[in-house]
Design an enzyme around this catalytic site. Structure first.
Site, PDB file in Angstrom:
ATOM      1  N   PRO A 195      52.168   0.776  40.266  1.00 53.03           N
ATOM      2  CA  PRO A 195      51.203   0.139  39.378  1.00 53.03           C
ATOM      3  C   PRO A 195      50.110   1.087  38.902  1.00 53.03           C
ATOM      4  O   PRO A 195      49.409   0.786  37.939  1.00 53.03           O
ATOM      5  CB  PRO A 195      50.619  -0.995  40.232  1.00 53.03           C
TER       6      PRO A 195
ATOM      7  N   GLU B 210      52.264   0.572  51.065  1.00 61.52           N
ATOM      8  CA  GLU B 210      51.155   1.055  50.229  1.00 61.52           C
ATOM      9  C   GLU B 210      51.567   2.210  49.318  1.00 61.52           C
ATOM     10  O   GLU B 210      50.735   2.744  48.586  1.00 61.52           O
ATOM     11  CB  GLU B 210      49.987   1.510  51.118  1.00 61.52           C
TER      12      GLU B 210
END
Length: 277
Positions: A92, A119
């Site tokens: 992202p 993560e």
């Protein structure tokens, strides 16, 4: 084109066996390899993640499994004659994945995908391979997924359909939303098929007229209408030089005007009074 995907969920990539991508694989237009990342994890639990330096929630994917996996994929590709690899890292925090980027990637002979979980992947992995090949960090939208495999499917389908011979009609993608050329920066308008009347709803008369010029103009106007309604940011960013007189007239009707402080036919902005009646 050769595609390699390294993932901890190989089963997530099963859709690569169906539809246009599956047919392209069957015809030999796409040579797809899916690799299980845990193959290169050697502890008893096949661990591929660890706690982040600096603290914080979540886990980070480790350098060692990714490094060995990518080295193995590259070695295999080179041995079988593949050349000019590029690494695709869905994230992202990457650059937006656009039709323009899909076109660029469709011209490359070998794409390697590194979809992350948790993560993300230790940054040193990306830095290491950026010294060896082009690395594309790409985002398919302003949201966060549980992992990058869905993004791999999105990018693969967008790229594969642009390869010669994958679509049944080679002209199909030229009028797509965002397609380079006349549709750059525009959304495609509505489309219709038989029957001409359905539940009291008919289709626009112009589509039955047989007048190709009027049909082309109608489709162009509908693309402008949909873009202005759903993606006004695209109108604000459009290149005014790509718009003809009729385009500018339609935008004026829709409540847009060139920037009065700019050059003739400068960037467009919304008029306070909105659309014309």
């Amino acid at each position: 084109m050769r595609l390699d995907v390294v993932t901890i969920f190989p089963e997530y990539l099963e859709p690569l066996n169906v539809s246009l991508v599956g047919k392209a694989r069957a015809r030999g237009q796409l040579n797809v390899h899916v690799h299980e990342l845990r193959t290169w994890a050697y502890d008893r639990h096949n661990t591929v993640d660890d706690t982040p330096y600096g603290g914080g929630p979540g886990m980070v994917m480790k350098t060692e499994p990714w490094g060995e996996a990518l080295d193995s994929v590259l070695a295999d590709g080179y041995e079988t004659g593949s050349r000019a690899p590029a690494l695709i890292v869905p994230t992202p925090s990457g650059r937006p994945f656009t039709q323009e980027l899909a076109v660029e990637l469709s011209g490359r002979p070998w794409l390697i995908f590194a979809p992350a979980r948790y993560e993300g992947i230790d940054r040193r992995v990306t830095d290491e391979y950026a010294a060896r090949m082009p690395v594309y960090e790409v985002s398919i939208g302003d949201y966060v997924l549980a992992g990058g495999e869905a993004a791999v499917l999105v990018v693969t389908e967008a790229v594969a359909r642009l390869l010669p011979g994958v679509l049944g009609n080679a002209e199909s993608h030229r009028d797509d939303s965002f397609a380079p050329g006349a549709m750059a920066g525009l959304l495609e308008g509505p489309v219709y098929t038989k029957p001409p009347l359905w539940r009291g709803r008919d289709i626009p008369d112009v589509l039955l007229s047989g007048h190709h010029g009027k049909i082309a103009r109608w489709r162009r106007d509908e693309a402008l209408k949909r873009t202005a309604a759903n993606r006004p940011d695209l109108v604000e960013r459009c290149d005014p030089k790509a718009l003809d007189k009729k385009d500018r007239e339609m935008l004026s009707i829709l409540g847009w005007a060139p920037d009065p402080d700019g050059e003739p036919y400068g960037r467009f902005w919304r008029r306070p009074e909105g659309m014309e009646q």
